[in-house]
Motif scaffolding. Sequence first.
Motif, PDB file in Angstrom:
ATOM      1  N   THR A 130       0.842  -1.216   0.000  1.00 26.41           N
ATOM      2  CA  THR A 130       0.000   0.000   0.000  1.00 26.41           C
ATOM      3  C   THR A 130       0.866   1.252   0.000  1.00 26.41           C
ATOM      4  OG1 THR A 130      -1.771  -1.140   1.193  1.00 26.41           O
ATOM      5  CG2 THR A 130      -1.782   1.268   1.272  1.00 26.41           C
ATOM      6  N   ILE A 131       1.859   1.286   0.884  1.00 25.08           N
ATOM      7  CA  ILE A 131       2.729   2.464   0.979  1.00 25.08           C
ATOM      8  C   ILE A 131       3.534   2.636  -0.311  1.00 25.08           C
ATOM      9  CG2 ILE A 131       4.736   3.458   2.175  1.00 25.08           C
ATOM     10  CD1 ILE A 131       3.632   2.289   4.790  1.00 25.08           C
ATOM     11  N   ALA A 132       4.143   1.545  -0.777  1.00 24.52           N
ATOM     12  CA  ALA A 132       4.990   1.620  -1.978  1.00 24.52           C
ATOM     13  C   ALA A 132       4.190   2.085  -3.191  1.00 24.52           C
ATOM     14  CB  ALA A 132       5.625   0.258  -2.250  1.00 24.52           C
ATOM     15  N   SER A 133       2.935   1.650  -3.297  1.00 27.81           N
ATOM     16  CA  SER A 133       2.121   2.007  -4.471  1.00 27.81           C
ATOM     17  C   SER A 133       1.679   3.471  -4.430  1.00 27.81           C
ATOM     18  CB  SER A 133       0.902   1.093  -4.576  1.00 27.81           C
ATOM     19  OG  SER A 133       0.028   1.310  -3.493  1.00 27.81           O
ATOM     20  N   ASN A 134       1.787   4.102  -3.263  1.00 30.87           N
ATOM     21  CA  ASN A 134       1.412   5.517  -3.135  1.00 30.87           C
ATOM     22  C   ASN A 134       2.623   6.450  -3.083  1.00 30.87           C
ATOM     23  OD1 ASN A 134      -1.628   5.878  -2.848  1.00 30.87           O
ATOM     24  ND2 ASN A 134      -1.236   4.146  -1.495  1.00 30.87           N
ATOM     25  N   LEU A 135       3.802   5.902  -3.397  1.00 29.41           N
ATOM     26  CA  LEU A 135       5.034   6.700  -3.332  1.00 29.41           C
ATOM     27  C   LEU A 135       5.710   6.794  -4.693  1.00 29.41           C
ATOM     28  CD1 LEU A 135       6.985   5.549  -0.129  1.00 29.41           C
ATOM     29  CD2 LEU A 135       5.883   7.772  -0.505  1.00 29.41           C
ATOM     30  N   ASN A 136       6.165   7.978  -5.018  1.00 26.09           N
ATOM     31  CA  ASN A 136       7.116   8.136  -6.109  1.00 26.09           C
ATOM     32  C   ASN A 136       8.520   8.150  -5.523  1.00 26.09           C
ATOM     33  OD1 ASN A 136       5.096   8.418  -8.139  1.00 26.09           O
ATOM     34  ND2 ASN A 136       4.731  10.496  -7.387  1.00 26.09           N
ATOM     35  N   SER A 137       9.524   7.952  -6.360  1.00 25.67           N
ATOM     36  CA  SER A 137      10.891   7.792  -5.846  1.00 25.67           C
ATOM     37  C   SER A 137      11.413   9.033  -5.126  1.00 25.67           C
ATOM     38  CB  SER A 137      11.838   7.417  -6.988  1.00 25.67           C
ATOM     39  OG  SER A 137      11.796   8.422  -7.984  1.00 25.67           O
ATOM     40  N   ASN A 138      10.853  10.202  -5.424  1.00 24.71           N
ATOM     41  CA  ASN A 138      11.354  11.423  -4.775  1.00 24.71           C
ATOM     42  C   ASN A 138      10.405  11.951  -3.694  1.00 24.71           C
ATOM     43  OD1 ASN A 138       9.391  12.071  -6.593  1.00 24.71           O
ATOM     44  ND2 ASN A 138      10.359  13.958  -7.348  1.00 24.71           N
ATOM     45  N   ASP A 139       9.404  11.163  -3.334  1.00 25.15           N
ATOM     46  CA  ASP A 139       8.450  11.610  -2.306  1.00 25.15           C
ATOM     47  C   ASP A 139       9.044  11.512  -0.906  1.00 25.15           C
ATOM     48  OD1 ASP A 139       6.449  12.161  -4.108  1.00 25.15           O
ATOM     49  OD2 ASP A 139       5.337  10.294  -3.779  1.00 25.15           O
ATOM     50  N   ASN A 140       8.879  12.571  -0.125  1.00 26.13           N
ATOM     51  CA  ASN A 140       9.138  12.480   1.307  1.00 26.13           C
ATOM     52  C   ASN A 140       7.938  11.808   1.957  1.00 26.13           C
ATOM     53  OD1 ASN A 140      11.584  13.873   1.275  1.00 26.13           O
ATOM     54  ND2 ASN A 140      10.559  15.854   1.367  1.00 26.13           N
ATOM     55  N   TYR A 141       8.220  10.945   2.921  1.00 20.64           N
ATOM     56  CA  TYR A 141       7.090  10.338   3.628  1.00 20.64           C
ATOM     57  C   TYR A 141       7.457  10.025   5.069  1.00 20.64           C
ATOM     58  CZ  TYR A 141       9.067   5.541   3.160  1.00 20.64           C
ATOM     59  OH  TYR A 141       9.849   4.408   3.245  1.00 20.64           O
ATOM     60  N   ALA A 142       6.417   9.890   5.895  1.00 22.91           N
ATOM     61  CA  ALA A 142       6.571   9.510   7.296  1.00 22.91           C
ATOM     62  C   ALA A 142       5.504   8.462   7.600  1.00 22.91           C
ATOM     63  CB  ALA A 142       6.406  10.727   8.199  1.00 22.91           C
ATOM     64  N   ILE A 143       5.720   7.704   8.669  1.00 21.21           N
ATOM     65  CA  ILE A 143       4.741   6.687   9.075  1.00 21.21           C
ATOM     66  C   ILE A 143       4.384   6.895  10.544  1.00 21.21           C
ATOM     67  CG2 ILE A 143       4.169   4.221   9.088  1.00 21.21           C
ATOM     68  CD1 ILE A 143       6.580   3.712   7.289  1.00 21.21           C
TER      69      ILE A 143
END
Length: 247
Positions: free
Chosen positions: A63-76
Amino acid sequence: MGNEIKLFCIPYSGGSAEVYRRWNKSLHSDIQLFPVELPGHGKRLFEPLQDDINTIVEDITATIASNLNSNDNYAIYGHSLGSLLTFETYFKLIENGVHKPQHIFFSGRKAPQNMHNKTSFHRLPDEQFLHAVMSYGGNTHEIVENQELLDLFLPILRADFKISETYCHQEKKDKIACDITVINGRNDHSAIMYDMSEWGYYAGGATAFHSVDGGHFFVTENYGPVVDIIKQTLRIADNILDRQIVN
């Protein structure tokens, strides 16, 4: 805040992604909220329930990987069972070649390597199981008084408690390669009996600790201070990122 960041939120036992949606109006516009739904919960109610942690971690990772582009910042952010799932998901994401998050928030749970005081509530007969669940607080009593809700929620709660209670910690070779924040409710009896500094064992960066007013369900009952901590934390991390880019 210079950069947008995606915030993936993982719910507690029996909880759905909906528990986090009300945070949206309080979050900074640059923080994009992604509440994660587990199989058999909430909008995915008609999918089979899972009580195997590896299956669920694979699901969350996808789920997380499918909502991320390679340059996206993200937190969990994970609460209670969600903290445990967040911990395991972090290592699965890295193993699958996904870039590291900017920050991880763990709340309402002892550190994963702490295997003391294990319970087996999920094995109890319905009435005793519900009594154990109700001791955590929240709105369980409303469910207990409604037979239809009870028939729906009992299997979900049992499956989620089973994941948490049968979890067997495997030592990780690596540390978590980003800063972490640990948040707890001052009256959360399920967490305050433990040494929360143990979360720092897996921290490759800095660890910050916060307490907020409330019991185990402070993420829904007193989420204002939690959202403030998230906004403040991600802003600081973002400023550091901006400086690194400039330099």
